[in-house]
Design an enzyme around this catalytic site. Structure first.
Site, PDB file in Angstrom:
ATOM      1  N   ARG A 214     -97.460  -8.621 -32.253  1.00  0.00           N
ATOM      2  CA  ARG A 214     -97.175 -10.092 -31.458  1.00  0.00           C
ATOM      3  C   ARG A 214     -96.779  -9.387 -29.255  1.00  0.00           C
ATOM      4  O   ARG A 214     -96.787 -10.904 -28.830  1.00  0.00           O
ATOM      5  CB  ARG A 214     -95.638 -10.529 -31.449  1.00  0.00           C
ATOM      6  CG  ARG A 214     -95.705 -11.445 -33.168  1.00  0.00           C
ATOM      7  CD  ARG A 214     -96.244 -12.519 -32.810  1.00  0.00           C
ATOM      8  NE  ARG A 214     -95.301 -13.659 -32.301  1.00  0.00           N
ATOM      9  CZ  ARG A 214     -96.508 -14.306 -31.530  1.00  0.00           C
ATOM     10  NH1 ARG A 214     -96.969 -14.936 -31.614  1.00  0.00           N
ATOM     11  NH2 ARG A 214     -94.916 -15.171 -31.232  1.00  0.00           N
TER      12      ARG A 214
ATOM     13  N   ASP B 170     -90.820 -18.595 -37.860  1.00  0.00           N
ATOM     14  CA  ASP B 170     -90.694 -16.830 -37.135  1.00  0.00           C
ATOM     15  C   ASP B 170     -88.553 -17.059 -37.361  1.00  0.00           C
ATOM     16  O   ASP B 170     -88.278 -17.829 -37.171  1.00  0.00           O
ATOM     17  CB  ASP B 170     -90.731 -17.547 -35.690  1.00  0.00           C
ATOM     18  CG  ASP B 170     -90.553 -16.325 -34.038  1.00  0.00           C
ATOM     19  OD1 ASP B 170     -89.372 -15.178 -34.850  1.00  0.00           O
ATOM     20  OD2 ASP B 170     -90.498 -16.533 -33.148  1.00  0.00           O
TER      21      ASP B 170
ATOM     22  N   ASN C  27     -88.978 -15.201 -19.469  1.00  0.00           N
ATOM     23  CA  ASN C  27     -88.918 -15.897 -19.389  1.00  0.00           C
ATOM     24  C   ASN C  27     -87.111 -15.439 -19.342  1.00  0.00           C
ATOM     25  O   ASN C  27     -86.409 -14.874 -18.777  1.00  0.00           O
ATOM     26  CB  ASN C  27     -88.316 -16.459 -20.532  1.00  0.00           C
ATOM     27  CG  ASN C  27     -88.387 -18.177 -20.700  1.00  0.00           C
ATOM     28  OD1 ASN C  27     -87.603 -18.203 -20.046  1.00  0.00           O
ATOM     29  ND2 ASN C  27     -88.503 -18.407 -21.910  1.00  0.00           N
TER      30      ASN C  27
ATOM     31  N   ARG D 180     -96.995 -23.331 -37.459  1.00  0.00           N
ATOM     32  CA  ARG D 180     -95.966 -22.385 -37.237  1.00  0.00           C
ATOM     33  C   ARG D 180     -94.782 -23.317 -37.959  1.00  0.00           C
ATOM     34  O   ARG D 180     -94.815 -25.026 -36.866  1.00  0.00           O
ATOM     35  CB  ARG D 180     -95.622 -22.018 -35.776  1.00  0.00           C
ATOM     36  CG  ARG D 180     -93.719 -20.538 -36.432  1.00  0.00           C
ATOM     37  CD  ARG D 180     -93.393 -20.337 -35.306  1.00  0.00           C
ATOM     38  NE  ARG D 180     -93.175 -21.000 -34.498  1.00  0.00           N
ATOM     39  CZ  ARG D 180     -92.107 -21.041 -33.326  1.00  0.00           C
ATOM     40  NH1 ARG D 180     -91.922 -19.916 -32.941  1.00  0.00           N
ATOM     41  NH2 ARG D 180     -91.076 -21.914 -32.830  1.00  0.00           N
TER      42      ARG D 180
ATOM     43  N   GLU E 158     -92.631 -13.399 -39.137  1.00  0.00           N
ATOM     44  CA  GLU E 158     -92.751 -13.032 -37.793  1.00  0.00           C
ATOM     45  C   GLU E 158     -91.019 -13.065 -37.438  1.00  0.00           C
ATOM     46  O   GLU E 158     -90.166 -13.325 -37.630  1.00  0.00           O
ATOM     47  CB  GLU E 158     -93.268 -14.415 -36.632  1.00  0.00           C
ATOM     48  CG  GLU E 158     -92.843 -13.748 -34.973  1.00  0.00           C
ATOM     49  CD  GLU E 158     -93.439 -14.811 -34.231  1.00  0.00           C
ATOM     50  OE1 GLU E 158     -93.833 -15.824 -34.282  1.00  0.00           O
ATOM     51  OE2 GLU E 158     -92.791 -14.791 -32.949  1.00  0.00           O
TER      52      GLU E 158
ATOM     53  N   ASP F 281     -93.526 -20.146 -21.956  1.00  0.00           N
ATOM     54  CA  ASP F 281     -93.281 -18.860 -20.878  1.00  0.00           C
ATOM     55  C   ASP F 281     -94.293 -18.141 -20.208  1.00  0.00           C
ATOM     56  O   ASP F 281     -94.034 -17.022 -19.569  1.00  0.00           O
ATOM     57  CB  ASP F 281     -91.610 -18.400 -20.971  1.00  0.00           C
ATOM     58  CG  ASP F 281     -91.959 -17.928 -22.510  1.00  0.00           C
ATOM     59  OD1 ASP F 281     -91.548 -18.711 -23.588  1.00  0.00           O
ATOM     60  OD2 ASP F 281     -91.586 -16.648 -22.326  1.00  0.00           O
TER      61      ASP F 281
ATOM     62  N   GLU G 177     -92.875  -9.419 -29.831  1.00  0.00           N
ATOM     63  CA  GLU G 177     -92.862 -10.128 -28.626  1.00  0.00           C
ATOM     64  C   GLU G 177     -91.982  -9.484 -27.590  1.00  0.00           C
ATOM     65  O   GLU G 177     -92.700 -10.269 -26.406  1.00  0.00           O
ATOM     66  CB  GLU G 177     -92.597 -11.726 -28.824  1.00  0.00           C
ATOM     67  CG  GLU G 177     -91.506 -12.125 -28.863  1.00  0.00           C
ATOM     68  CD  GLU G 177     -91.096 -13.576 -29.805  1.00  0.00           C
ATOM     69  OE1 GLU G 177     -91.877 -13.792 -30.405  1.00  0.00           O
ATOM     70  OE2 GLU G 177     -90.031 -14.212 -29.361  1.00  0.00           O
TER      71      GLU G 177
ATOM     72  N   TYR H  80     -82.940 -22.286 -32.848  1.00  0.00           N
ATOM     73  CA  TYR H  80     -84.235 -21.793 -32.673  1.00  0.00           C
ATOM     74  C   TYR H  80     -85.441 -22.070 -33.538  1.00  0.00           C
ATOM     75  O   TYR H  80     -85.208 -22.638 -33.849  1.00  0.00           O
ATOM     76  CB  TYR H  80     -84.442 -20.121 -32.905  1.00  0.00           C
ATOM     77  CG  TYR H  80     -85.953 -19.937 -32.288  1.00  0.00           C
ATOM     78  CD1 TYR H  80     -86.215 -19.774 -30.475  1.00  0.00           C
ATOM     79  CD2 TYR H  80     -86.601 -20.234 -33.260  1.00  0.00           C
ATOM     80  CE1 TYR H  80     -87.566 -19.639 -30.274  1.00  0.00           C
ATOM     81  CE2 TYR H  80     -88.560 -19.433 -32.232  1.00  0.00           C
ATOM     82  CZ  TYR H  80     -88.627 -19.782 -31.278  1.00  0.00           C
ATOM     83  OH  TYR H  80     -89.601 -19.297 -30.754  1.00  0.00           O
TER      84      TYR H  80
ATOM     85  N   HIS I 293     -96.269 -25.096 -32.459  1.00  0.00           N
ATOM     86  CA  HIS I 293     -95.321 -25.164 -33.258  1.00  0.00           C
ATOM     87  C   HIS I 293     -94.823 -26.420 -33.858  1.00  0.00           C
ATOM     88  O   HIS I 293     -94.054 -27.300 -32.643  1.00  0.00           O
ATOM     89  CB  HIS I 293     -94.403 -24.529 -31.713  1.00  0.00           C
ATOM     90  CG  HIS I 293     -94.346 -23.538 -31.187  1.00  0.00           C
ATOM     91  ND1 HIS I 293     -93.514 -22.996 -30.930  1.00  0.00           N
ATOM     92  CD2 HIS I 293     -95.127 -22.740 -31.596  1.00  0.00           C
ATOM     93  CE1 HIS I 293     -93.903 -21.403 -30.369  1.00  0.00           C
ATOM     94  NE2 HIS I 293     -95.005 -21.361 -31.256  1.00  0.00           N
TER      95      HIS I 293
ATOM     96  N   HIS J 278     -98.771 -13.538 -28.352  1.00  0.00           N
ATOM     97  CA  HIS J 278     -97.369 -14.299 -27.706  1.00  0.00           C
ATOM     98  C   HIS J 278     -97.920 -15.074 -26.660  1.00  0.00           C
ATOM     99  O   HIS J 278     -99.287 -15.340 -26.311  1.00  0.00           O
ATOM    100  CB  HIS J 278     -97.027 -13.529 -27.064  1.00  0.00           C
ATOM    101  CG  HIS J 278     -95.189 -14.165 -27.325  1.00  0.00           C
ATOM    102  ND1 HIS J 278     -94.219 -13.694 -26.365  1.00  0.00           N
ATOM    103  CD2 HIS J 278     -95.029 -15.037 -28.404  1.00  0.00           C
ATOM    104  CE1 HIS J 278     -92.773 -15.032 -26.640  1.00  0.00           C
ATOM    105  NE2 HIS J 278     -93.338 -15.027 -27.015  1.00  0.00           N
TER     106      HIS J 278
ATOM    107  N   TRP K  14     -80.271 -14.420 -30.731  1.00  0.00           N
ATOM    108  CA  TRP K  14     -80.697 -15.388 -30.904  1.00  0.00           C
ATOM    109  C   TRP K  14     -82.091 -14.898 -31.021  1.00  0.00           C
ATOM    110  O   TRP K  14     -83.075 -15.877 -31.497  1.00  0.00           O
ATOM    111  CB  TRP K  14     -80.955 -16.172 -29.118  1.00  0.00           C
ATOM    112  CG  TRP K  14     -80.944 -17.389 -29.271  1.00  0.00           C
ATOM    113  CD1 TRP K  14     -80.882 -18.431 -29.728  1.00  0.00           C
ATOM    114  CD2 TRP K  14     -82.368 -17.676 -28.787  1.00  0.00           C
ATOM    115  NE1 TRP K  14     -81.754 -19.575 -29.635  1.00  0.00           N
ATOM    116  CE2 TRP K  14     -82.838 -18.832 -28.722  1.00  0.00           C
ATOM    117  CE3 TRP K  14     -83.550 -16.474 -27.683  1.00  0.00           C
ATOM    118  CZ2 TRP K  14     -84.117 -19.830 -28.446  1.00  0.00           C
ATOM    119  CZ3 TRP K  14     -84.257 -17.456 -27.793  1.00  0.00           C
ATOM    120  CH2 TRP K  14     -84.962 -18.793 -27.761  1.00  0.00           C
TER     121      TRP K  14
HETATM  122  O1  EZ4 Z   1     -88.557 -17.410 -27.597  1.00  0.00           O
HETATM  123  O2  EZ4 Z   1     -90.816 -17.120 -25.527  1.00  0.00           O
HETATM  124  O3  EZ4 Z   1     -93.458 -17.327 -31.170  1.00  0.00           O
HETATM  125  N1  EZ4 Z   1     -92.423 -17.515 -30.068  1.00  0.00           N
HETATM  126  C1  EZ4 Z   1     -91.151 -17.742 -29.539  1.00  0.00           C
HETATM  127  C2  EZ4 Z   1     -90.648 -17.908 -28.653  1.00  0.00           C
HETATM  128  C3  EZ4 Z   1     -89.522 -17.135 -28.014  1.00  0.00           C
HETATM  129  C4  EZ4 Z   1     -90.000 -17.059 -26.488  1.00  0.00           C
HETATM  130  C5  EZ4 Z   1     -89.007 -16.476 -25.275  1.00  0.00           C
HETATM  131  O4  EZ4 Z   1     -89.058 -16.583 -23.753  1.00  0.00           O
HETATM  132  O5  EZ4 Z   1     -90.704 -16.771 -30.219  1.00  0.00           O
HETATM  133  O6  EZ4 Z   1     -90.305 -19.248 -28.555  1.00  0.00           O
HETATM  134 CO    CO Z   2     -90.984 -15.858 -31.487  1.00  0.00          CO
END
Ligand code: EZ4
Ligand code: CO
Length: 408
Positions: free
Chosen positions: A288, A215, A37, A147, A241, A321, A267, A159, A122, A317, A408
């Site tokens: 992850r 997360d 990504n 989540r 996470e 992406d 991840e 995020y 999500h 994961h 981030w």
């Molecule tokens: O931010 O896949 O748990 N999932 C995540 C994702 C990541 C993206 C980064 O490319 O944290 O949303």
């Molecule tokens: Co994550």
């Protein structure tokens, strides 16, 4: 069974994907996912310019040897670009091997260990009513685990919270198509004050049974993460996470001393070595990594076998992406291993699914890779060509108080 062609396909049906197409002398085609990504073209070049020419003429059946040839033979080991490229080759070779065997890949990996893979989606909302709507939509779609991410009072877009785009709701997609990254703002104290109340409200409305995940996306110090883990204990999370930046495994020792909230991490990792301390010291509960970012099926399987010795499970994961090819690889592996935990599943956009023809199913909260020989995903190259690459980046985070760059 010689490899006669190796081609990279870059397409953007709503978001960018990089795929690898390998073909053997008998015309058997294997697909690999090389998507990283925000850094897509670096992996495309790594494959086109450096790996693909070395693959022509190699035995497509020699998967372990090819993996070692690319990993040890490259001298410059590890790193997300290298390991995403190796993963794409590895997954394409497993796809080819399973097609030759006329079996779904999970059969070659030992056969099914369960009926299907428990998946989580999500759910998110800026505020509680939108979050509840999102949870309800996920439950209506069959999800049996979710989540939970919300906005934080005083902050804008953060995020994990879906932004309505074009009047249509879509799962959270953090990459934005633009020449440079957008910027978001962050305040950890405001976040830590807000999150426990969100989980109290969700448990109050949905009861004790629904598995809930969260997360932290690498934003906390160890002591902040310890405090969050402890404050969430009454709400019985499935996992917390990425509570601290992942490159510092020692940070998890402090978190672990203070909380029994299960922890998931990895991840952004790309080899088993990233996990050596975390697994051998039992500092996490779930791995992850994506198959696509960690060297493919060959490497991921060894990593998960290592984790199994410590009662640590998979939590592969599965954001958007990870392409449908990468998702299928995760599903075959997850179905076969014993220490499966949960599978992230965000669902791809309709445009993405016109380019990638998938055979996997989502029924009653469980994912199944299907029984087509190979991975069970084929790319439609004509459809892919209609969606050219568009530069897109993940956001950059800055502290709200003074603009300092933050994780981030
Ligand atoms: O931010 O896949 O748990 N999932 C995540 C994702 C990541 C993206 C980064 O490319 O944290 O949303
Ligand atoms: Co994550």
């Amino acid at each position: 069974m010689k490899i006669t062609s190796a081609e990279v396909v870059v397409t953007c049906p709503g978001r960018n994907f990089v795929s690898l197409r390998l073909e053997t002398e008998d015309g058997v085609v294997g697909w690999g996912d090389a998507t990283l990504n925000g850094r897509e073209l670096a992996v495309a070049s790594y494959l086109r310019d450096h790996l693909n020419p070395t693959l022509i003429g190699r035995d497509a059946g020699a998967i372990e040897d090819t993996w070692q040839y690319l990993y040890r033979g490259g001298y410059w080991r590890r790193g997300p670009v290298t390991m995403a490229a190796i993963a794409a080759v590895d997954v394409a070779l497993w796809d080819i091997k399973a097609k030759y065997a006329e079996m779904p890949l999970y059969q070659l990996l030992g056969g099914a260990s369960r009926r299907g893979l428990l998946a989580y989606g999500h759910a998110s909302g800026g505020e509680l009513p939108a979050l509840f709507d999102s949870i309800d939509q996920h439950l209506d779609a069959g999800y049996r685990a979710v989540r939970i991410q919300t906005g934080v009072p005083g902050l804008g877009q953060v995020y994990g919270v879906a932004a309505a785009g074009g009047g249509q709701r879509y799962d959270y997609e953090p990459a934005r198509a633009a020449a440079r990254p957008t910027e978001e703002h962050w305040d950890t104290r405001a976040y830590l004050r807000h999150v426990p109340g969100v989980f109290e409200a969700v448990r109050g409305k949905y009861g004790p049974d629904l598995p809930l995940l969260h997360d932290g996306h690498h934003r906390m110090t160890p002591v902040e993460a310890a405090r969050l883990g402890r404050s969430l204990e009454p709400y019985d999370l499935f996992w917390l996470e990425d509570c601290t930046p992942a490159e510092d495994p020692a940070a998890l020792r402090l978190v672990r001393q203070h909380t029994t909230t299960p922890l998931a991490l990895g991840e952004t990792f790309n080899t088993v070595w990233d996990y050596q301390t975390l697994i051998s010291e039992r500092l996490i509960d779930y791995v992850r990594s994506a198959v696509t970012h960690t060297g493919g099926i060959t490497a991921m399987r060894k990593l998960l076998d290592f984790a199994a010795m410590y009662q640590i499970k998979s939590g592969m994961h599965g954001p958007t992406d990870v392409s449908p090819i990468g998702m299928a690889a995760a599903l075959h592996l997850g179905l076969a291993i014993h220490n499966f935990g949960i599978q992230e599943y965000m669902r791809h956009s309709p445009d993405t699914l016109t380019v990638f023809r998938t055979g996997y199913r989502f029924e009653d909260g469980l994912l199944h890779p299907g029984d087509t020989p190979g991975l069970g995903v084929e790319m439609d190259l004509e459809a892919a060509a209609a969606f050219p690459y568009q530069a897109a980046y993940l956001p950059v985070n800055r502290l709200a108080v003074d603009g300092t760059v933050h994780d981030w």
